[in-house]
Structures are given as structure tokens and as C-alpha cells.
Design a protein around this motif. Structure first.
Motif, mmCIF file in Angstrom:
data_model
loop_
_atom_site.group_PDB
_atom_site.id
_atom_site.type_symbol
_atom_site.label_atom_id
_atom_site.label_comp_id
_atom_site.label_asym_id
_atom_site.label_seq_id
_atom_site.Cartn_x
_atom_site.Cartn_y
_atom_site.Cartn_z
ATOM 1 N N ALA A 95 0.828 -1.207 0.000
ATOM 2 C CA ALA A 95 0.000 0.000 0.000
ATOM 3 C C ALA A 95 0.864 1.260 0.000
ATOM 4 O O ALA A 95 0.563 2.237 -0.700
ATOM 5 N N GLN A 96 1.935 1.236 0.765
ATOM 6 C CA GLN A 96 2.822 2.394 0.842
ATOM 7 C C GLN A 96 3.477 2.687 -0.500
ATOM 8 O O GLN A 96 3.545 3.852 -0.937
ATOM 9 N N GLU A 97 3.950 1.633 -1.177
ATOM 10 C CA GLU A 97 4.565 1.829 -2.488
ATOM 11 C C GLU A 97 3.551 2.324 -3.505
ATOM 12 O O GLU A 97 3.859 3.172 -4.351
ATOM 13 N N TRP A 98 2.319 1.815 -3.415
ATOM 14 C CA TRP A 98 1.268 2.260 -4.341
ATOM 15 C C TRP A 98 0.961 3.744 -4.124
ATOM 16 O O TRP A 98 0.819 4.503 -5.090
ATOM 17 N N ILE A 99 0.868 4.152 -2.873
ATOM 18 C CA ILE A 99 0.605 5.558 -2.562
ATOM 19 C C ILE A 99 1.742 6.439 -3.091
ATOM 20 O O ILE A 99 1.508 7.494 -3.704
ATOM 21 N N LYS A 100 2.967 6.019 -2.870
ATOM 22 C CA LYS A 100 4.101 6.818 -3.346
ATOM 23 C C LYS A 100 4.103 6.946 -4.857
ATOM 24 O O LYS A 100 4.353 8.026 -5.410
ATOM 25 N N THR A 101 3.814 5.830 -5.562
ATOM 26 C CA THR A 101 3.872 5.819 -7.026
ATOM 27 C C THR A 101 2.684 6.535 -7.658
ATOM 28 O O THR A 101 2.839 7.297 -8.623
ATOM 29 N N ASN A 102 1.486 6.301 -7.116
ATOM 30 C CA ASN A 102 0.278 6.766 -7.786
ATOM 31 C C ASN A 102 -0.329 8.036 -7.209
ATOM 32 O O ASN A 102 -1.123 8.698 -7.879
ATOM 33 N N ILE A 103 0.032 8.377 -5.975
ATOM 34 C CA ILE A 103 -0.548 9.560 -5.352
ATOM 35 C C ILE A 103 0.530 10.612 -5.075
ATOM 36 O O ILE A 103 0.457 11.729 -5.589
ATOM 37 N N ALA A 143 -0.946 4.463 5.068
ATOM 38 C CA ALA A 143 0.070 4.842 4.083
ATOM 39 C C ALA A 143 -0.028 6.325 3.738
ATOM 40 O O ALA A 143 0.990 6.991 3.520
ATOM 41 N N LEU A 144 -1.242 6.864 3.690
ATOM 42 C CA LEU A 144 -1.416 8.302 3.465
ATOM 43 C C LEU A 144 -0.825 9.103 4.627
ATOM 44 O O LEU A 144 -0.198 10.149 4.416
ATOM 45 N N VAL A 145 -1.019 8.617 5.844
ATOM 46 C CA VAL A 145 -0.469 9.291 7.021
ATOM 47 C C VAL A 145 1.055 9.345 6.925
ATOM 48 O O VAL A 145 1.679 10.377 7.239
ATOM 49 N N GLU A 146 1.668 8.253 6.493
ATOM 50 C CA GLU A 146 3.125 8.203 6.344
ATOM 51 C C GLU A 146 3.619 9.263 5.361
ATOM 52 O O GLU A 146 4.732 9.776 5.497
ATOM 53 N N GLU A 147 2.788 9.589 4.371
ATOM 54 C CA GLU A 147 3.151 10.586 3.360
ATOM 55 C C GLU A 147 2.605 11.972 3.710
ATOM 56 O O GLU A 147 2.698 12.898 2.894
ATOM 57 N N SER A 148 1.979 12.108 4.889
ATOM 58 C CA SER A 148 1.373 13.374 5.337
ATOM 59 C C SER A 148 0.311 13.871 4.359
ATOM 60 O O SER A 148 0.173 15.073 4.108
ATOM 61 N N LEU A 149 -0.473 12.932 3.836
ATOM 62 C CA LEU A 149 -1.517 13.272 2.863
ATOM 63 C C LEU A 149 -2.926 12.971 3.375
ATOM 64 O O LEU A 149 -3.894 13.114 2.639
ATOM 65 N N GLU A 150 -3.029 12.577 4.656
ATOM 66 C CA GLU A 150 -4.330 12.146 5.160
ATOM 67 C C GLU A 150 -5.359 13.270 5.223
ATOM 68 O O GLU A 150 -6.573 13.008 5.226
ATOM 69 N N HIS A 151 -4.894 14.535 5.244
ATOM 70 C CA HIS A 151 -5.834 15.660 5.278
ATOM 71 C C HIS A 151 -6.146 16.184 3.880
ATOM 72 O O HIS A 151 -7.028 17.032 3.726
#
Length: 374
Positions: A95-103, A143-151
Motif C-alpha cells: 500500500a505504501q509503495e502504491w501511494i508513493k507511485t500513484n498519489i 500509508a497516506l499518514v506516512e506521506e502526510s496526505l491524510e488531510h
């Protein structure tokens, strides 16, 4: 000069007023691509930005070329994780890799608003997908939280009205046994905790049968309505009844405070002759009335004074879709980017370099109204 003597239909100027005032629409469109004759995404993005008032798009995947095509347009994008990929997302690393690649790699230039986990997962009756639905959403959120994108980016999943065991009258709305406690209660609890909406796909078209009375009820035309004896409410359109049935089901398990978003709704303009109400006029009537209704602030009998973020289905007719012929004719536009019918989504050919000040806003409205009625 009276109202009936308008030189030009008022609907022609309504998009202009929206553009001048900078009012953000709650109306979006589903952008499916099951067709072999569609223009490339960069042309679609330019067309939507320059020629329409559409500012929300839902994609059925997270194709990087499509996301790049919408970069710097400001159009809010919802991406979708296909159903068959859901089990893989319970793995945090995946999930983390998907978030990094696609979001993460697109979010600074493309306005990604929401990630949808699957589509109508409960309707598949696939136990593997259903049991992994909420865990996948939770893992993606982490995974969004790890990227600081949850908000910035929401997580949710859309449902068909098949999740209801009862819906008529609306006050009897309740979730199917087994879904409420084991799936929908934890799902709604999670959505409440993260501030995301509950997404549903109401389609009055699928409930009209062969009854002309039901057709008028579905199309927001004049009809006697359907009376709910338990609430004393009279429903004059099926769309409201379907939303209120969902609301009642949510309320019965204690989650009526979670927002509702209409992820899909629409009407086909062409199909087999054994279905009633399949023609461009009926499709235009339904979609125009839905747009008017959900943006009016009237709400529904049980959810008054509300607007609903709503996504029409669909942007294009899709000639490669399976099923009855009407499935290939839900589109608002043909592949040449010409409307199948007009419901006021096109804007005038007038460009502004930036948001005008309040004086110009008032001046332009006065000029327009003077031209119309003078």
C-alpha cells in the motif's frame, strides 16, 4: 419585457454566472474508458477545463498518463483501486509503495481528492474481497499518514443500493443482515473517524419497470408521489426516496452523521426497445433535474437543507462495455466531444485571466440581466 420574451434561454447564461462568481460546483462526472474511440486524456482534460463547468472527475483506475493529463487543471480527481487488487493492499508495504507511485508523485500538480477502494464490492458476493475491504481502507489510510496526505486525500468505497434489504417506504431502509454488523458498521465507524463520506450509486432507471407512473416519479416529473406513513413524508421523486432509505439504514445503526456522496447516477439515452424511457429526452430530463436538485440546497425529506456532491454517469458512451445495449449509452458526450444532449454543462466561449473582483462580478451580472430583460 416579460420573462417569456427572453432573447436567449437563461440556461445559456447560468454557467457564465457560475464562472464569474467562482462558485464551486458539487457536480462531477465518471470518466470511464471502456471504448475504442475515445480522445486521449490530455484532450479530454483540456476540453473539460476550457469548455465545461465540470470540476470533479472520477476515474476507474489510477493511470499515470491520465493523472498527468489533469495536472495543473485544478479539476478534482477521484481514483479507484480495481476490485481484484483489493487483497494486495492489506500489506502495508504494498500500500505504501502504491501511494508513493500513484498519489505522492502526482498530488503536487494534480488535484487528487479521493481514493476509492473498489466499486460495489459487497455486490460481488466475493468473500475474499468483502472481508478485505475495510482492512484495505485502513492500510491505505495509514500509508497516506506516512506521506502526510491524510488531510488532503480521502479514502472511501462506493456501494450499490443492493446493500439494503428494505427501502420502500424509505423509513424502512435497513442494511442486509450480515452486512450491517460485520462490514458496514466498522466501515462507517472508520469513515466517521477519518472524516470521509459514505458513497452510494442510486439509479432510479433500474427501478422503473414498465410503469409510466414510475417513469414520471423517476424523472422528477409531475406525479402524485409516494407517501411514507411512518414519517408522514410524501416523496415526489425516486432519487430522494433512495437517498433517504440509505440515510435510514445508516441511522438505524447509529451513523446518520456521516456525509453521503452520490458516486454514480445517470440515465441511458439509447437502448433496446423493450425498456421504457430510454431516449435522449428522458436522459436529459433526469440528469438536468438531478443537477438542479442536488445543488439547490433543498435536500431530501429526511435530510433537508443539504447539497450532495454528485457524480453523473458517465462522461462518454463506452462501446466496449458488456451487458444490455443501454449500458453503452450512458454518456453525456460522444467521442468527438459533442454533447449527446445539453443539460447546461457547457460554458460560453469566454475566458478570464483570473478571479474578478466584486465590482466586476456585479457589473457583469447587471449587464447580463439588462440584456436579457431590457
Amino acid at each position: 419585457m416579460g420573462f417569456m420574451a427572453l432573447k436567449t434561454p437563461l440556461c445559456v447564461f447560468f454557467p457564465l454566472v457560475i464562472q464569474i462568481l467562482g462558485i464551486e460546483s458539487n457536480i462531477g462526472v465518471n470518466y470511464g474508458m471502456q471504448a475504442d474511440n475515445l480522445p486521449p486524456p490530455n484532450e479530454v482534460a483540456k476540453f473539460l477545463l476550457d469548455s465545461t463547468i465540470i470540476n470533479h472527475i472520477r476515474l476507474f483506475d489510477a493511470n499515470p498518463d491520465t493523472l498527468q493529463a489533469f495536472a495543473h487543471t485544478g479539476i478534482a480527481i477521484t481514483v479507484t483501486i480495481p476490485n481484484d487488487l483489493i487483497p494486495q493492499f492489506t500489506n502495508f508495504t504494498f500500500a505504501q509503495e502504491w501511494i508513493k507511485t500513484n498519489i505522492s508523485s502526482h498530488v503536487h500538480s494534480t488535484n487528487i481528492k479521493r481514493i476509492l477502494v473498489g466499486n460495489e464490492v459487497l455486490a460481488t458476493t466475493n468473500k475474499l474481497l468483502i472481508t478485505n475491504l475495510v482492512p484495505t481502507m485502513q492500510t491505505l489510510y495509514s500509508a497516506l499518514v506516512e506521506e502526510s496526505l491524510e488531510h488532503k486525500v480521502q479514502i472511501s468505497t462506493p456501494h450499490s443500493l443492493g446493500i439494503l434489504s428494505s427501502s420502500n417506504p424509505p423509513s424502512t431502509g435497513r442494511f442486509r443482515p450480515g452486512y450491517d454488523d460485520h462490514i458496514l458498521r466498522p466501515l462507517l465507524s472508520f469513515l466517521r473517524d477519518i472524516g470521509s463520506p459514505f458513497l452510494v450509486n442510486p439509479y432510479p432507471f433500474f427501478n422503473i419497470g414498465s410503469n409510466d407512473t414510475n417513469l414520471n416519479y423517476a424523472l422528477f416529473r409531475s406525479n402524485s408521489g409516494v407517501f411514507d406513513e411512518y414519517t408522514g413524508m410524501n416523496y415526489t421523486n425516486m432519487f430522494d426516496a433512495q437517498l433517504d432509505a440509505i440515510f435510514c439504514a445508516m441511522k438505524k445503526i447509529g451513523y446518520d452523521d456521516v456525509d453521503i456522496v452520490v458516486a454514480e447516477t445517470g440515465w441511458p439515452s439509447q437502448g433496446d426497445p423493450d425498456y421504457i424511457g430510454i431516449d435522449p429526452h428522458s436522459a436529459a430530463t433526469y440528469n438536468a433535474n438531478v443537477v438542479r436538485h442536488v445543488t439547490s440546497g433543498v435536500g431530501t425529506p429526511l435530510m433537508p437543507n443539504r447539497t450532495f456532491e454528485t457524480y453523473l454517469f458517465a462522461l462518454f458512451n463506452e462501446d466496449l462495455k458488456f451487458g444490455p445495449s443501454y449500458e453503452r449509452h450512458f454518456g453525456l458526450f460522444g467521442p468527438e466531444l459533442i454533447p449527446v444532449y445539453d443539460i447546461g454543462l457547457l460554458r460560453p466561449n469566454m475566458a478570464f485571466s483570473g478571479p474578478p473582483n466584486s465590482f466586476i462580478c456585479c457589473f457583469m451580472i447587471i449587464v447580463i440581466m439588462g440584456w436579457l430583460f431590457g
